[in-house]
Every structure is written in structure tokens, then in C-alpha cells.
Design an enzyme around this catalytic site. Sequence first.
Site, PDB file in Angstrom:
ATOM      1  N   ARG A 168       0.838  -1.213   0.000  1.00  0.00           N
ATOM      2  CA  ARG A 168       0.000   0.000   0.000  1.00  0.00           C
ATOM      3  C   ARG A 168       0.876   1.267   0.000  1.00  0.00           C
ATOM      4  NH1 ARG A 168      -3.135  -3.597  -0.424  1.00  0.00           N
ATOM      5  NH2 ARG A 168      -5.306  -3.655   0.247  1.00  0.00           N
ATOM      6  N   SER A 242     -10.498  -0.296   3.611  1.00  0.00           N
ATOM      7  CA  SER A 242      -9.725  -0.477   4.850  1.00  0.00           C
ATOM      8  C   SER A 242      -9.264   0.885   5.356  1.00  0.00           C
ATOM      9  CB  SER A 242      -8.481  -1.324   4.590  1.00  0.00           C
ATOM     10  OG  SER A 242      -8.834  -2.589   4.098  1.00  0.00           O
ATOM     11  N   GLU A 337      -4.505   3.805   6.567  1.00  0.00           N
ATOM     12  CA  GLU A 337      -4.228   3.513   5.170  1.00  0.00           C
ATOM     13  C   GLU A 337      -4.763   4.661   4.314  1.00  0.00           C
ATOM     14  OE1 GLU A 337      -5.301   0.830   1.471  1.00  0.00           O
ATOM     15  OE2 GLU A 337      -6.718   1.639   2.879  1.00  0.00           O
TER      16      GLU A 337
HETATM   17  N1  EPU Z   1     -11.102 -10.616  10.286  1.00  0.00           N
HETATM   18  C1  EPU Z   1     -11.623 -10.468  11.559  1.00  0.00           C
HETATM   19  N2  EPU Z   1     -12.667  -9.603  11.720  1.00  0.00           N
HETATM   20  C2  EPU Z   1     -13.226  -8.913  10.681  1.00  0.00           C
HETATM   21  C3  EPU Z   1     -12.715  -9.090   9.396  1.00  0.00           C
HETATM   22  C4  EPU Z   1     -11.623  -9.951   9.213  1.00  0.00           C
HETATM   23  O1  EPU Z   1     -11.155 -11.065  12.509  1.00  0.00           O
HETATM   24  O2  EPU Z   1     -14.151  -8.151  10.938  1.00  0.00           O
HETATM   25  C5  EPU Z   1      -9.950 -11.507  10.086  1.00  0.00           C
HETATM   26  C6  EPU Z   1     -10.270 -12.599   9.072  1.00  0.00           C
HETATM   27  O3  EPU Z   1     -10.780 -13.720   9.701  1.00  0.00           O
HETATM   28  C7  EPU Z   1      -8.944 -12.867   8.454  1.00  0.00           C
HETATM   29  C8  EPU Z   1      -8.220 -11.549   8.529  1.00  0.00           C
HETATM   30  O4  EPU Z   1      -8.902 -10.761   9.482  1.00  0.00           O
HETATM   31  O5  EPU Z   1      -8.189 -13.781   9.242  1.00  0.00           O
HETATM   32  C9  EPU Z   1      -8.078 -10.857   7.182  1.00  0.00           C
HETATM   33  O6  EPU Z   1      -9.337 -10.439   6.690  1.00  0.00           O
HETATM   34  P1  EPU Z   1      -9.620 -10.240   5.131  1.00  0.00           P
HETATM   35  O7  EPU Z   1      -9.193 -11.449   4.388  1.00  0.00           O
HETATM   36  O8  EPU Z   1     -11.034  -9.791   4.991  1.00  0.00           O
HETATM   37  O9  EPU Z   1      -8.637  -9.116   4.658  1.00  0.00           O
HETATM   38  P2  EPU Z   1      -8.039  -7.782   5.334  1.00  0.00           P
HETATM   39  O10 EPU Z   1      -6.643  -8.057   5.753  1.00  0.00           O
HETATM   40  O11 EPU Z   1      -8.956  -7.250   6.381  1.00  0.00           O
HETATM   41  C10 EPU Z   1      -7.012  -6.886   3.098  1.00  0.00           C
HETATM   42  C11 EPU Z   1      -6.939  -5.553   2.416  1.00  0.00           C
HETATM   43  C12 EPU Z   1      -8.218  -5.273   1.648  1.00  0.00           C
HETATM   44  C13 EPU Z   1      -8.394  -6.388   0.627  1.00  0.00           C
HETATM   45  C14 EPU Z   1      -8.470  -7.723   1.368  1.00  0.00           C
HETATM   46  C15 EPU Z   1      -8.551  -8.906   0.427  1.00  0.00           C
HETATM   47  C16 EPU Z   1      -5.462  -4.111   3.717  1.00  0.00           C
HETATM   48  C17 EPU Z   1      -5.355  -2.967   4.653  1.00  0.00           C
HETATM   49  N3  EPU Z   1      -6.690  -4.495   3.389  1.00  0.00           N
HETATM   50  O12 EPU Z   1      -8.031  -6.790   4.078  1.00  0.00           O
HETATM   51  O13 EPU Z   1      -8.056  -4.044   0.952  1.00  0.00           O
HETATM   52  O14 EPU Z   1      -9.570  -6.199  -0.146  1.00  0.00           O
HETATM   53  O15 EPU Z   1      -7.274  -7.904   2.160  1.00  0.00           O
HETATM   54  O16 EPU Z   1      -7.314  -9.082  -0.197  1.00  0.00           O
HETATM   55  O17 EPU Z   1      -4.437  -4.636   3.260  1.00  0.00           O
HETATM   56  C18 EPU Z   1      -8.414  -1.674   1.045  1.00  0.00           C
HETATM   57  O18 EPU Z   1      -7.198  -1.555   0.926  1.00  0.00           O
HETATM   58  O19 EPU Z   1      -9.172  -0.680   1.142  1.00  0.00           O
HETATM   59  C19 EPU Z   1      -8.992  -3.015   1.108  1.00  0.00           C
HETATM   60  C20 EPU Z   1     -10.304  -3.234   1.274  1.00  0.00           C
END
Ligand code: EPU
Length: 341
Positions: A168, A242, A337
Amino acid sequence: MSDTTEVKEHFDLTEYNTMGISAKSRYFASVTSANELRQLLLKPDYKLVPKLVLGGGSNILFANDFEGLVIHLDIKGREMIEKTDDHILWKLGSGEDWHESVIRAIDKGWGGIENLSLIPGSVGAAPIQNIGAYGVELEQVFHSLEALDLDTGVLKTFKHADCKFGYRDSIFKNELKGKYVITSVTLNLKKDHELNTEYRALSEKLEEKGITEPTIKDISDLVIEIRRSKLPDPAELGNTGSFFKNPVITETEFKRLKKDHPEVPNYPDKDGIKIPAAWLIDQCGWKGERFGDAGVHKMQALVLVNYGNATGADIIGLAEKIRASVHEKFSVALTPEVNIV
Ligand code: EPU
């Protein structure tokens, strides 16, 4: 063109930021070409005025009114500039909508950006924060970009290495912040493309649907389905995706964290260990919380939302509380972010 660029005053930006914050800008202009942008920058009236360039407004939070000139990039155009047996160089105007461009590429059978379906925002914003989702980052398909130097009005080409991409992150968020305006981005897409289905949410969905030989269209459809189930549509509920980055911590910090919280999800990263911020925030009990019109999304703890009339200060206040509670419980620092202006 140049002389006819209309500069509006005391302009309401609600429609120009996906969080739906009703900040005002002292001056506001939309430009449709690099040349028009150059002419606007040369106008003596705006020479010394602070400037802010807006694409789709999907990664920005207005903390205050902006006492300068907001330049909305409306530079359009999609052009195939090179085609070989295996790849296509596709030059896109920075004001093109990112997701529409992804769908266009999929229709043509060009692979590489299908995992990046449904990301809100414009093409020009994509390299600034090296957008990423479901195991793919923009830099993997990035060829080059053109950007206008705000001081000199000269158009410069940036190749991959010039952009210093990170998670990012890019040079445009650091050394060159506020110095260049991206006017076009050229992507390197593949005809016979190897799909990336490693991301767990994606591989699970493929299995659930019994898809064993997915096409790029299948991947795009599934990514859209997953995103729709977790992430709010900014047209319906104000948000900037995010709000925080996923923190990357050291091995030592991770050992300490795991000792107290053995169940902590974690992913190896080239700079250490990446911990999902959503999990940290969720564990602190924030999911679905609401204070006035500022809230934490019900389905994704990493997304802050505006239920209607939240101000930038309301959202920042909530973000601060979240950051403090995560720090207290886990001793992990969260960094935003989104760009806070
Ligand atoms: N999780 C929780 N609670 C929640 C949501 C998620 O505990 O409310 C846990 C999930 O179980 C999982 C982990 O957090 O173990 C990761 O969650 P997720 O796969 O939904 O992805 P993320 O890390 O929250 C990142 C990016 C997103 C992108 C997704 C999918 C960042 C800051 N965010 O989210 O990007 O769409 O992966 O690849 O890197 C953005 O940048 O605006 C964005 C939405």
C-alpha cells in the site's frame, strides 16, 4: 480547453469523496487532459495556492475544509499501445474508473487484474497506494506511468523501479508526495495468464462452487461476490475501504503477541509478520459499534463508515479510540491507510 477550465469557489466535496464528508474547498476545477492541467497550474491566481489532486476520492478523509485548489482528474481514454503474442500494453487515462477498466480487460480476455475487481477509485490512484486484493498487487501488472511535475509542468515517465512500490505504498506517498500528478497508467496484461487463487477466501469459494479450471471471468465474479458480502458499497454507505494498514511486526514482537494470544492470525511478510488489523480491532469489540453517524462496519472491522452526517473529525475521533484500544490490548500500533487531509 485551457481558458475555459471553470474554477468554482467554496465548492462542496460530498460527492467527490466516498466517505461522503461534506467538506468544502476554496477552489475546485475538473481537468480532462494533461495539457488542461498544465494550463491551470500556470495561471498566476493559483500559483501559490495549496493544491490537492482528487481521483475517485475513495482513499481520502477530509478532516477539515481545504483552503486551496482541489483538482479533480477527469482524464479519460483507454488505448492498446503494444500487442504481442503473449502480452498487451494498455494505456489508461488516470481519470478512468478502475473497476470499469478491469471489466473491460476481462471482456477482452486480458489477464492480470481480475483479482483487483470492484476496488473503488480511479486508475490514477491505483499506483499511488499500490492497490492490492486477494493475493495480487498493482505492481505485478504495472508497466509505467506518466505524471506531470506540479512545479514545472513537465510530463515525466516513471518505470516500475522509479515508483518504489511497497505494501500500500509508493514514492508518490513519500518523497514525491504532492509533487506530481499522474495523468496515465500503462498496464502489462497477459493473454495466456496464470491465475492467482492462493488467497484463502478465494480458494475456498472456488472449492465451494466446484470450479476446478477457473477463467479470469470466474475469478473476477468470485472476487466481486466476496467483496460484496464483506465490504459496504460506497454508493450506499460512506466508507474508504480499509481504514488502517495491516501492521507488520518483528519476529520478537510476534512471539510476545502469540504468547498472550495464541490464536492470532498471521502471514509471513518480507519485512516481518503481518497481522490482520481487522482481527485486532474485532477482538477489541469494535465491529458494528456506532457513535452518532460514525461507525465500524458490521461485516468488516477494518472499515469505518459514515451513516449520513458524520464529519471528518467524528471519523478521526473514532479511529483514535480504536487505535488506542488496540494498542492497549495488543501493544501493536495501527497506522491509517487512508490519506487524511
Ligand atoms: N477478520 C476479523 N474480523 C473482521 C474481518 C476480518 O477477525 O471483521 C480476520 C479474518 O478472519 C482474516 C483476517 O482478518 O483472518 C483478514 O481479513 P480479510 O481477508 O477480509 O482481509 P483484510 O486483511 O482485512 C485486506 C486488504 C483489503 C483487501 C483484502 C482482500 C489491507 C489494509 N486491506 O483486508 O483491501 O480487499 O485484504 O485481499 O491490506 C483496502 O485496501 O481498502 C482493502 C479493502
